[in-house]
Scaffold this active site. Structure first.
Site, PDB file in Angstrom:
ATOM      1  N   HIS A  89       0.824  -1.204   0.000  1.00 25.96           N
ATOM      2  CA  HIS A  89       0.000   0.000   0.000  1.00 25.96           C
ATOM      3  C   HIS A  89       0.862   1.260   0.000  1.00 25.96           C
ATOM      4  O   HIS A  89       0.558   2.243  -0.705  1.00 25.96           O
ATOM      5  CB  HIS A  89      -0.910  -0.034   1.229  1.00 25.96           C
ATOM      6  N   GLU A  92       2.093   1.765  -3.473  1.00 33.26           N
ATOM      7  CA  GLU A  92       1.024   2.287  -4.343  1.00 33.26           C
ATOM      8  C   GLU A  92       0.966   3.808  -4.272  1.00 33.26           C
ATOM      9  O   GLU A  92       0.835   4.494  -5.296  1.00 33.26           O
ATOM     10  CB  GLU A  92      -0.319   1.682  -3.937  1.00 33.26           C
ATOM     11  N   HIS A  93       1.086   4.358  -3.069  1.00 31.63           N
ATOM     12  CA  HIS A  93       1.103   5.811  -2.907  1.00 31.63           C
ATOM     13  C   HIS A  93       2.318   6.430  -3.589  1.00 31.63           C
ATOM     14  O   HIS A  93       2.214   7.439  -4.298  1.00 31.63           O
ATOM     15  CB  HIS A  93       1.139   6.165  -1.412  1.00 31.63           C
ATOM     16  N   GLU A 169      -4.320   8.256   7.006  1.00 37.00           N
ATOM     17  CA  GLU A 169      -5.313   7.330   6.445  1.00 37.00           C
ATOM     18  C   GLU A 169      -5.652   6.229   7.441  1.00 37.00           C
ATOM     19  O   GLU A 169      -6.816   5.844   7.597  1.00 37.00           O
ATOM     20  CB  GLU A 169      -4.771   6.726   5.146  1.00 37.00           C
TER      21      GLU A 169
END
Length: 464
Positions: A89, A92-93, A169
């Protein structure tokens, strides 16, 4: 877990080159292209395997004026070790933060300047980067998306910036008990196995993660044989393949592999815990509960029967649980069942959000309904309705290029084949009452785990 029956599509049917990539004189690998289908409900679907092992699938839909383009990587949170939790994740950012050709601003502005949109998401078994643009702007989308996936620089300053974003997040997710309870339930079933962990990782794993660790994860996992590129809309397959090859030329994905990858391996092998109860004490106005058990994996032949069973139990307003818990008794606003399926495992569960004082009654009614269906099955009328819901939701879900692009990629990445629409509908039609009731007798009799987020402590559910 019960023994499952698995699909066994022959290699030619799946469109998988066998025994490997075709080779020209002198042993040089060359691209292999096949037409997979001319679907009456869509367009022509073609598949090319590049010498690197990277696969390109397209569906040409001339009536559309847009194209959805996606790059799908067979890596997700289940591929991480404990200290790496959240790396997929995090990566991905970071891939949107800049390449050797473009800054983060240029990546977003080039697509937005033509009215397009880009985004990405990480799951437990794959990561997807996608763009949707006008058909005339597809060359730009291919160049931008291939650039960011293949050649990101992962600058140290960007790692620190995105670390802060991801921690925010995670904190935001913790403030959403209706989301948090699903992660709690996965942990109740899978424990410390990667399928039981948060996709985002935790503050404890994300905070110390270094650029070097992320860079290593990137280059080890983002290899050409693990990548599927899919596009759907007004396009020409040969032109898409040519543009992809041009965009990847000179990048780490421009290699010559011995053979393409098979569909996604199950790594690490799944482990489930004995039935457990997990409670997250939180001062909320509404309690969120999930009751469920290990399900079936995505290649189990009973998956079509599971879709029907899920529809009957909690898949819509006419379902048993919705009618019993919401319509007749008014105990909850939201109540539904769902199935999640992975390479080698799955989940089946019922969710309800209700007032804390009604949790016991909701759980009692849910357990009673599951036991009733396990013991006596469903009716012919429910079978017909459940099959109709499965077919309708699938076909209606193919109304846009994004869903068609996703179908191509998931078929290739997760199953190794693209099942034609007509065949899929026929498989649903072929589900019998015995199929559903046999599955219900097996699945719904399994020991149930419980996850609860609300104003409780674990002692409140110790005997449940």
């Amino acid at each position: 877990m019960s023994r499952t029956r698995r699909s066994s599509f022959p290699a030619a049917r799946r469109g998988v080159p066998s025994p490997g990539l075709a080779r020209a004189a002198g042993g040089t690998a060359r691209a292999v292209t096949r037409t997979l289908s001319d679907d009456p409900l869509g367009g022509t679907v073609r598949r090319t395997v590049l010498p690197s092992g990277l696969r390109v699938l397209t569906e040409a839909i001339p009536a559309m004026r847009s194209v959805s383009f996606g790059i799908w990587v067979a890596v997700g949170s289940r591929d991480e070790t404990g200290p790496q939790a959240g790396a997929a994740h995090f990566l991905e950012h970071l891939l949107f933060k800049g390449t050797n050709k473009r800054s983060a601003l240029e990546i977003s502005s080039e697509i937005e300047a033509v009215g397009g949109e880009t985004n990405a998401f990480t799951t437990k078994e794959y990561t997807c980067y996608y763009a949707r643009v006008l058909d005339e702007d597809l060359p730009l989308a291919i160049d931008v998306m291939c650039d960011l996936v293949a050649d990101s620089v992962l600058a140290a300053a960007d790692v620190e910036t995105e670390r802060g974003v991801i921690l925010e997040e995670i904190a935001m997710h913790d403030d959403e008990p209706g989301d948090e309870v699903h992660d709690l339930f996965a942990r109740a079933v899978y424990g410390d196995h990667p399928l039981g962990r948060l996709i985002s990782g935790t503050e404890e794993t994300v905070t110390p993660m270094t650029r070097r660790q992320i860079q290593s994860f990137y280059r080890r996992r983002y290899t050409a044989p693990q990548i599927v590129i899919a596009a759907a809309g007004n396009l020409d397959h040969a032109a898409v393949v040519k543009l992809v090859r041009q965009a990847l030329r000179g990048t780490p994905l421009d290699t010559d592999a011995a053979a393409p990858a098979a569909h996604r391996p199950a790594t690490p092998a799944v482990r489930t815990k004995p039935a457990a109860t997990l409670v997250e004490p939180k001062e909320t106005e509404q309690a969120h509960v999930i009751l469920g058990c290990p399900g079936i994996d995505r290649t189990d032949e009973r998956r079509f029967a599971l879709g029907v069973l899920n529809n009957v139990l909690g898949g819509g307003m006419s379902s048993r649980l919705f009618q019993e818990i919401r319509e007749q008794r008014g105990l909850a606003y939201s109540v539904y069942s769902y199935a999640s399926q992975y390479a080698d495992s799955g989940l089946f569960a019922v969710y309800a959000g209700c007032a804390p004082g009604k949790v016991d009654e909701v759980l009692d009614l849910t357990r009673a309904e599951l036991q009733r269906v396990a013991a006596t099955g469903i009716t012919e009328a429910e079978l017909a309705r459940g099959k109709g819901m499965s077919k309708g939701s699938f076909v209606l879900g193919l109304e846009d290029t994004g869903s068609r692009m996703s179908r191509l990629a998931k078929g290739e990445l997760l199953y190794g084949n693209l099942m034609p629409v007509d065949e899929l509908l026929a498989r649903v039609d072929a589900v019998t009452l015995d199929d559903v009731n046999g599955l219900a007798a097996d699945l719904l009799a399994r020991p149930m785990s419980l996850a609860v987020v609300g104003p409780f402590d674990e002692s409140a559910f110790a005997a449940r």
